[in-house]
Write a protein that holds these residues in place. Sequence first.
Motif, short mmCIF file in Angstrom:
data_model
loop_
_atom_site.label_atom_id
_atom_site.label_comp_id
_atom_site.label_asym_id
_atom_site.label_seq_id
_atom_site.Cartn_x
_atom_site.Cartn_y
_atom_site.Cartn_z
N LYS A 1 -29.26 -6.57 -13.54
CA LYS A 1 -29.51 -7.84 -14.24
C LYS A 1 -31.00 -8.07 -14.30
O LYS A 1 -31.72 -7.87 -13.32
N CYS A 2 -31.48 -8.48 -15.46
CA CYS A 2 -32.89 -8.83 -15.64
C CYS A 2 -32.94 -10.30 -16.06
O CYS A 2 -32.68 -10.61 -17.24
N VAL B 1 -34.47 -11.49 -19.31
CA VAL B 1 -33.73 -11.22 -20.55
C VAL B 1 -32.50 -12.11 -20.63
O VAL B 1 -32.23 -12.76 -21.64
N TRP C 1 -29.89 -6.67 -25.47
CA TRP C 1 -30.27 -6.73 -24.06
C TRP C 1 -31.25 -5.61 -23.71
O TRP C 1 -32.26 -5.85 -23.04
N THR C 2 -30.96 -4.40 -24.14
CA THR C 2 -31.85 -3.28 -23.84
C THR C 2 -33.20 -3.44 -24.55
O THR C 2 -34.24 -3.07 -24.01
N LEU D 1 -35.14 -5.83 -22.42
CA LEU D 1 -35.65 -5.16 -21.23
C LEU D 1 -36.86 -4.30 -21.58
O LEU D 1 -37.85 -4.27 -20.84
N CYS E 1 -40.60 -5.10 -19.98
CA CYS E 1 -41.34 -4.11 -19.18
C CYS E 1 -42.68 -3.73 -19.81
O CYS E 1 -43.41 -2.89 -19.27
N ILE F 1 -35.89 -7.65 -11.21
CA ILE F 1 -34.63 -6.96 -11.47
C ILE F 1 -33.68 -7.21 -10.30
O ILE F 1 -34.09 -7.16 -9.14
#
Length: 302
Positions: A60-61, A64, A93-94, A97, A101, A117
């Motif tokens: 889980k982030c 996001v 979602w990706t 992320l 980052c 994270i």
Amino acid sequence: TWKWVVGPMFLYLCERLVRFWRSQQKVVITKVVIHPFKTIELQMMKKGFKMEVGQYIFVKCPAVSKLEWHPFTLTSAPEEDYFSIHVRIVGDWTEGLFNACGCDKQEFQEAWKLPKIAVDGPFGTASEDVFSYETVVLVGAGIGVTPFASVLKSVWYKYCHDATNLKLKKIYFYWLCRDTHAFEWFADLLQSLEAQMQERNNADFLSYNIYLTGWDESQATHFAVHHEEEKDVITGLKQKTLYGRPNWENEFKTIAGQHPGSRIGVFLCGPEGLADTLNKQSISNSEADPRGVHFIFNKENF
């Protein structure tokens, strides 16, 4: 009725509390690696984290989404001092992320700017039993190749440390994918293993076959023109990329002929249809005689 309901509910609440407690433990991102075709590798550390090959975690982030948990297979080996996942950017979602980052920026990112994270796991899979056999057949389809990154890394570490105590003596690896470029990082890993095994004069330890199932006319032309070259033009490996799908009946018969009287572990990470095919081949190519060859099928589907 309440007696039958209270017990399972209590166990469920305990399990949720344990998962909540684990998700609150501090996770440090030590390194972010950007691979080709929008794939990123997150290397992380967490106090008390212990893993086995082929396991997966939930990630889980909060930067996001504060509620979304997503499963990712661990691509690091237990022998390494960190754990890692590879994330391909294919959705909202990706993508979030990726941006959190700082992978969308050209300049170097400071570690303290990386997002927080939360990690829950690891959780076990069938791939953990790889080291219980002398001979194994590993089959990865598409993104299903990720558990075997962990397996192959761990095999290499064990092999370098003390090969005499390693029960595993032979690996047959099959990678089926529509486009190898999407998982170029895995081809790099195979390239490294190939070179290291040749240095130790044990190139036969790992036999691998890469099947490109979604090929177009230009790739077919490449195949025709460059087939005689020492290395494959697509992956850079000595083993040439094959086109189409494997003839599993012939493959199983060949492996059975080379290892008579053995228990051979067959491990799949891929779709249900492929699992049915491999399961049938494992049964039909196993002998009734207990002293004969036996294929033991293990799977995880996606």
